[in-house]
Design a protein around this motif. Structure first.
Motif, PDB file in Angstrom:
ATOM      1  N   LEU A 164      36.841  30.609  30.708  1.00 59.16           N
ATOM      2  CA  LEU A 164      35.466  29.984  30.846  1.00 59.16           C
ATOM      3  C   LEU A 164      35.252  29.934  32.496  1.00 59.16           C
ATOM      4  O   LEU A 164      34.179  30.096  33.039  1.00 59.16           O
ATOM      5  CB  LEU A 164      35.190  28.627  30.313  1.00 59.16           C
ATOM      6  CG  LEU A 164      34.988  28.854  28.824  1.00 59.16           C
ATOM      7  CD1 LEU A 164      35.422  27.719  27.964  1.00 59.16           C
ATOM      8  CD2 LEU A 164      33.636  29.516  28.600  1.00 59.16           C
ATOM      9  N   LEU A 165      36.323  29.468  33.326  1.00 66.81           N
ATOM     10  CA  LEU A 165      36.112  29.267  34.920  1.00 66.81           C
ATOM     11  C   LEU A 165      36.145  30.449  35.424  1.00 66.81           C
ATOM     12  O   LEU A 165      35.204  30.784  36.349  1.00 66.81           O
ATOM     13  CB  LEU A 165      37.366  28.525  35.260  1.00 66.81           C
ATOM     14  CG  LEU A 165      38.439  28.990  35.568  1.00 66.81           C
ATOM     15  CD1 LEU A 165      38.704  29.508  36.806  1.00 66.81           C
ATOM     16  CD2 LEU A 165      39.763  27.933  35.489  1.00 66.81           C
ATOM     17  N   ASP A 166      36.591  31.667  34.930  1.00 63.54           N
ATOM     18  CA  ASP A 166      36.549  32.945  35.243  1.00 63.54           C
ATOM     19  C   ASP A 166      35.260  33.378  35.240  1.00 63.54           C
ATOM     20  O   ASP A 166      34.553  34.060  36.101  1.00 63.54           O
ATOM     21  CB  ASP A 166      37.669  33.940  34.659  1.00 63.54           C
ATOM     22  CG  ASP A 166      38.938  33.615  34.988  1.00 63.54           C
ATOM     23  OD1 ASP A 166      39.205  32.805  36.316  1.00 63.54           O
ATOM     24  OD2 ASP A 166      39.853  33.879  34.433  1.00 63.54           O
ATOM     25  N   ALA A 167      34.561  33.559  34.038  1.00 68.00           N
ATOM     26  CA  ALA A 167      33.226  33.599  33.574  1.00 68.00           C
ATOM     27  C   ALA A 167      32.147  32.751  34.511  1.00 68.00           C
ATOM     28  O   ALA A 167      31.194  33.616  34.893  1.00 68.00           O
ATOM     29  CB  ALA A 167      32.916  33.443  32.292  1.00 68.00           C
ATOM     30  N   LEU A 218      28.463  27.179  30.457  1.00 69.03           N
ATOM     31  CA  LEU A 218      28.259  27.413  32.041  1.00 69.03           C
ATOM     32  C   LEU A 218      27.074  26.907  32.727  1.00 69.03           C
ATOM     33  O   LEU A 218      27.274  26.544  33.813  1.00 69.03           O
ATOM     34  CB  LEU A 218      28.207  29.132  31.963  1.00 69.03           C
ATOM     35  CG  LEU A 218      29.295  29.892  31.473  1.00 69.03           C
ATOM     36  CD1 LEU A 218      29.135  31.521  31.803  1.00 69.03           C
ATOM     37  CD2 LEU A 218      30.816  29.688  32.021  1.00 69.03           C
ATOM     38  N   ASP A 219      26.061  26.794  31.753  1.00 65.37           N
ATOM     39  CA  ASP A 219      24.669  26.442  32.439  1.00 65.37           C
ATOM     40  C   ASP A 219      24.952  24.663  32.927  1.00 65.37           C
ATOM     41  O   ASP A 219      24.593  24.253  33.924  1.00 65.37           O
ATOM     42  CB  ASP A 219      23.606  26.287  31.408  1.00 65.37           C
ATOM     43  CG  ASP A 219      23.134  27.791  31.484  1.00 65.37           C
ATOM     44  OD1 ASP A 219      23.318  28.636  32.249  1.00 65.37           O
ATOM     45  OD2 ASP A 219      22.341  27.893  30.527  1.00 65.37           O
ATOM     46  N   LEU A 220      25.691  24.165  31.911  1.00 67.31           N
ATOM     47  CA  LEU A 220      26.238  22.665  31.975  1.00 67.31           C
ATOM     48  C   LEU A 220      27.106  22.558  33.235  1.00 67.31           C
ATOM     49  O   LEU A 220      27.087  21.768  34.259  1.00 67.31           O
ATOM     50  CB  LEU A 220      26.579  22.185  30.715  1.00 67.31           C
ATOM     51  CG  LEU A 220      27.050  20.737  30.846  1.00 67.31           C
ATOM     52  CD1 LEU A 220      25.829  19.899  30.988  1.00 67.31           C
ATOM     53  CD2 LEU A 220      27.758  20.230  29.599  1.00 67.31           C
ATOM     54  N   VAL A 241      37.438  22.794  37.949  1.00 67.24           N
ATOM     55  CA  VAL A 241      37.057  21.514  37.807  1.00 67.24           C
ATOM     56  C   VAL A 241      35.879  21.460  37.263  1.00 67.24           C
ATOM     57  O   VAL A 241      35.584  20.665  36.072  1.00 67.24           O
ATOM     58  CB  VAL A 241      37.149  20.720  38.917  1.00 67.24           C
ATOM     59  CG1 VAL A 241      36.808  19.418  38.903  1.00 67.24           C
ATOM     60  CG2 VAL A 241      38.500  20.928  39.761  1.00 67.24           C
ATOM     61  N   ALA A 242      34.842  22.164  37.539  1.00 67.99           N
ATOM     62  CA  ALA A 242      33.328  22.074  37.158  1.00 67.99           C
ATOM     63  C   ALA A 242      33.496  22.498  35.725  1.00 67.99           C
ATOM     64  O   ALA A 242      32.595  21.514  34.814  1.00 67.99           O
ATOM     65  CB  ALA A 242      32.554  23.019  37.947  1.00 67.99           C
ATOM     66  N   ILE A 243      33.843  23.483  35.257  1.00 68.04           N
ATOM     67  CA  ILE A 243      33.988  23.981  33.878  1.00 68.04           C
ATOM     68  C   ILE A 243      34.429  22.871  32.749  1.00 68.04           C
ATOM     69  O   ILE A 243      33.940  22.728  31.777  1.00 68.04           O
ATOM     70  CB  ILE A 243      34.481  25.407  33.660  1.00 68.04           C
ATOM     71  CG1 ILE A 243      33.959  25.999  32.308  1.00 68.04           C
ATOM     72  CG2 ILE A 243      35.938  25.229  33.651  1.00 68.04           C
ATOM     73  CD1 ILE A 243      32.492  26.467  32.249  1.00 68.04           C
TER      74      ILE A 243
END
Lengths: 429, 325
Positions: free
Chosen positions: B148-151, B30-32, B300-302
């Motif tokens: 992960l994107l939801d998180a 998530l940080d990345l 897209v980011a995750i």
């Protein structure tokens, strides 16, 4: 007159309760004499003497549920290749299911199986015939003619007869001929598309699953129909406590029902599927540990009569698929005995009782002259090395299909030699 | 870029599910991903981190957003991206999954993104292929990149997961999104609730340490996040629910039911939505409560973060391989 003398054996005959050191004499393919004192003192003067070196000499096993690919899928397993596996597993009689292509639903096809077996198979092959034409569950087969042709029982193999009216009439008609009916019990609509038993594990893996009661529902229905028709019904393989309880209650009411369990349902539970291990996909699917323990208890209490392999050959093409798409089934002729023996090693059941479930009991249910060491019986014999430890390796199996659910499993005890009608069909190196 | 950091963010060269990850991995991912949110909003969105690497999208089920999201993520990191969908491939000609896999393997991709209708398909491929495998959804098993994107979306709005009440509503039975989300959110300290009629709840779901509700108002009471699931319309034929209007009446998210949740509660949906079936249009379009558009951006980011993390793992392996040689 061909004679073979077995000496220095531990004789176990579940039919008579015999368990003693002694010898056995075979004459012309039949058991001529047997007993604790036979050949104890004097070396027999026979041309052929087999020193059993204290190993167990028992009746050859009868595997009451074997699927082969002949006719129609010989590339997977033929009667010949299955019989080689049987011989190596101490199995001297295979009761083969009619789920072939074409389905065994005609007297001429029963005859075909018998003739092919006589020509190619190392062990006895006892054909069953379909209960309904094409196993479509609609019209009953010619039960009388099929029985005359040599069918030992009637079954739609791994299919349940969904239509209660059809089954009711088939059972009543079968009762007319005192024909045995074998039932596969999974409610077809409830289990449609499912590949696992409903529960926490299936939920975790995200597998399409059916509730375990899909089995007991059909068992209970069939018991009602037996009560109505008086037919003899054998539940080919049960796997849940609910089924066991229903059958125990039916037996207490003296209904003519019996049942079997597959070796893998005694030794594996649903968790053994691990991460989608398709070689452990079977039908009915592996159950909870509580249900597995109930199956062991059922063998120990005698409610479960028979232990079967439910040998079902599959190829790499049908097994190496995502779990839901992979075919169900495991080969089992060579692991039936070692898997069943784990119950004895665990102290869950006695050796004689376990052997009875693969000899005396199926012989009684299917009306066979084998499965005993009695004088005059066919000399179908298993020489069992009870202490032999080994690891199951698919590459070393004798069957053409290698889809074993027991790959890598450690077992103790297996056939050292196998005799059919006094002929040695397998001997360990 | 600074010199490549070769410390592993992921525990393996594959991402098959949330199962197998720890809170440390998730936090690091998530940080990345936050850095890629920034990059995605800049004028120049592209880096050369994955230059020369090949990413194959192998989709056996139709997908718009997951597939395009991976495609965009791969391209923004400089990878060559190829899309294979089932309709144009030889899979429809009867080829088995493993045959397809070995064909693709021979093309030497670095990363394979796979979606398949059967649970365990991604895992099966990971055992047979040399490249990294990312599970983009396997049957009703897992969809880890969605969780992960939801998180990521939730953390940006709520800061952390500890004690957060998240109600996952709808077709939980058939949902890999629900399974991955409840694994992740429970692991990170959130309190997860499942809200659905009995026919759409998986067996023994309570064993996952979640609370089960069949009444949506009770299930939403005090919820910080309301996560809606898509109701596959073919479920009607399977007799899981009688009709869409009855479903909407009892399990569709409208203003009335949303009012039961905590004031300021946020609404999420993995898409594509069935408006008027599981969610009322006015809620879906209300930027004050709906995070649906933001979920797509975070997707897209995750995925860039995941590709980055896997690429570091691959680079490390190659470095080690050279060291051994």
């Amino acid at each position: 007159m061909k004679r073979i003398a077995f000496r220095n054996a531990r004789l176990i005959d579940p039919a008579t309760g015999l368990d003693a050191k002694g010898g056995l004499l075979v004459e012309n393919g039949r058991i001529a004499d047997v007993g604790p004192r036979l050949f104890n003192d004097a070396e027999p003067g026979d041309p052929e003497v087999i020193d059993c070196r204290g190993m167990i000499l028992a009746p050859g096993l009868i595997d009451a549920r074997v699927f082969t690919g002949e006719p129609g899928a010989e590339h997977r397993e033929s009667l010949e290749s299955a019989s080689a596996a049987a011989a190596a597993g101490g199995v001297t009689s295979m009761i083969v299911m009619p789920n072939t292509d074409p389905v065994i639903d005609e007297p001429s096809l029963v005859d075909f199986i018998l003739r092919r077996a006589a020509a190619t198979a190392k062990v006895r092959v006892l054909p069953t015939a379909a209960l309904t034409k094409g196993m479509a569950g609609e019209t009953m087969t010619e039960i009388g003619l099929l029985k005359e042709a040599g069918a030992v029982a009637f079954t739609d193999g791994d299919r349940s007869v969904a239509n209660a009216r059809v089954l009711c009439r088939a059972l009543a008609y079968a009762a007319t001929f005192d024909a045995l009916v074998l039932s596969h019990t999974e409610d077809p609509e409830l289990v449609k598309g499912a590949s696992a038993t409903e529960g926490e594990f299936a939920t975790r893996l995200g597998l399409p699953a059916a509730p375990a009661i899909a089995e007991a529902m059909m068992v209970e229905r069939d018991i009602r129909l037996v009560e109505l028709t008086g037919a003899r019904l054998h539940f080919a393989q049960i796997s849940t406590r609910a089924s066991l309880d229903a059958i125990a209650a039916a037996k207490a009411r003296r209904l003519p029902v019996t049942c079997g369990v597959a070796a893998h349902h005694l030794t594996l539970n649903e968790l053994d599927v691990g991460s989608y291990y398709t070689f452990r996909k079977v039908r009915p699917p592996l159950r909870s540990e509580a249900d597995r323990a109930a199956m062991v208890e059922g063998v120990a209490s005698g409610v479960i009569d028979v232990i079967v392999s439910s040998h079902e050959p599959q190829g790499a093409d049908t097994k190496r698929q995502p779990y839901a798409s992979a075919a169900a089934g495991t080969v089992g002729l060579e692991t039936l005995l070692p898997a069943a023996l784990t119950l004895a090693h665990d102290g869950a059941a006695g050796l004689s009782q376990i052997l009875a479930a693969m000899t005396t009991a199926p012989a009684r249910i299917f009306g066979l002259p084998t499965g005993t060491l009695a004088k005059g019986a066919p000399a179908d014999l298993l020489l069992l090395d009870e202490g032999d430890p080994f690891v199951v390796e698919a590459d070393k199996l004798h069957s053409r299909a290698r889809n074993t659910a027991f790959e890598g499993r450690k077992f103790q005890g297996r056939a050292h030699a196998t005799f059919v009608g006094g002929q040695c069909v397998y001997a360990a190196r | 870029m600074t010199s490549p950091d070769t410390s592993p963010i992921l525990p393996s060269k594959h991402l098959l599910g949330i199962d197998g990850l720890s809170p440390i991995h998730i936090t690091a991912l998530l940080d990345l991903a936050e850095t890629y949110v920034v990059q995605g909003r800049a004028a120049d969105k592209k880096t050369a981190l994955l230059r020369g690497r090949t990413l194959i999208n192998l989709f056996f089920e139709a997908s718009t957003r997951t597939q395009s999201s991976f495609e965009l993520a791969g391209k923004r990191l400089g990878a060559d991206v190829m899309n294979m969908s089932v309709k144009t491939s030889s899979v429809s000609k009867g080829e088995t999954l493993l045959d397809t896999a070995s064909t693709l393997n021979a093309m030497r991709p670095d990363i394979l993104v796979v979606r398949h209708q059967d649970a365990g398909a991604a895992e099966l491929l990971s055992r047979k292929l040399d490249c990294s495998v990312i599970n983009a959804g396997d049957g009703a098993h897992e969809h880890p990149t969605q969780a992960l994107l939801d998180a990521l979306t939730i953390r940006r709005h709520r800061g952390s997961f500890e004690g957060l009440v998240v109600a996952i509503c709808g077709d939980v039975l058939h949902s890999r999104v629900a399974r991955s989300n409840l694994r992740l959110l429970s692991m990170m300290g959130a309190r997860v609730r499942l809200v659905a009629p009995r026919t759409l709840l998986p067996s023994q779901a309570d064993r996952f340490g979640v609370e089960i509700f069949t009444d949506m108002r009770e299930g939403l009471a005090g919820a910080d996040i309301v996560m809606m699931l898509r109701l596959q319309l073919e479920r009607m034929a399977g007799a899981f629910v009688p009709s869409t209007r009855e479903y909407f009446r009892f399990y569709g998210l409208d203003r009335d039911k949303l009012a039961c949740a905590k004031p300021g509660a946020l609404v999420m949906h993995p898409g594509p939505m069935n408006r008027g079936v599981e969610i009322a249009s006015d809620i879906a379009d209300d930027a004050l409560v709906s995070l649906i558009a933001e979920q797509v951006e975070m997707g897209v980011a995750i995925r860039m973060a995941i590709l980055d993390a896997l690429a570091r793992g691959i680079a490390r392996q190659q470095t080690e391989a050279r060291g051994l040689a």
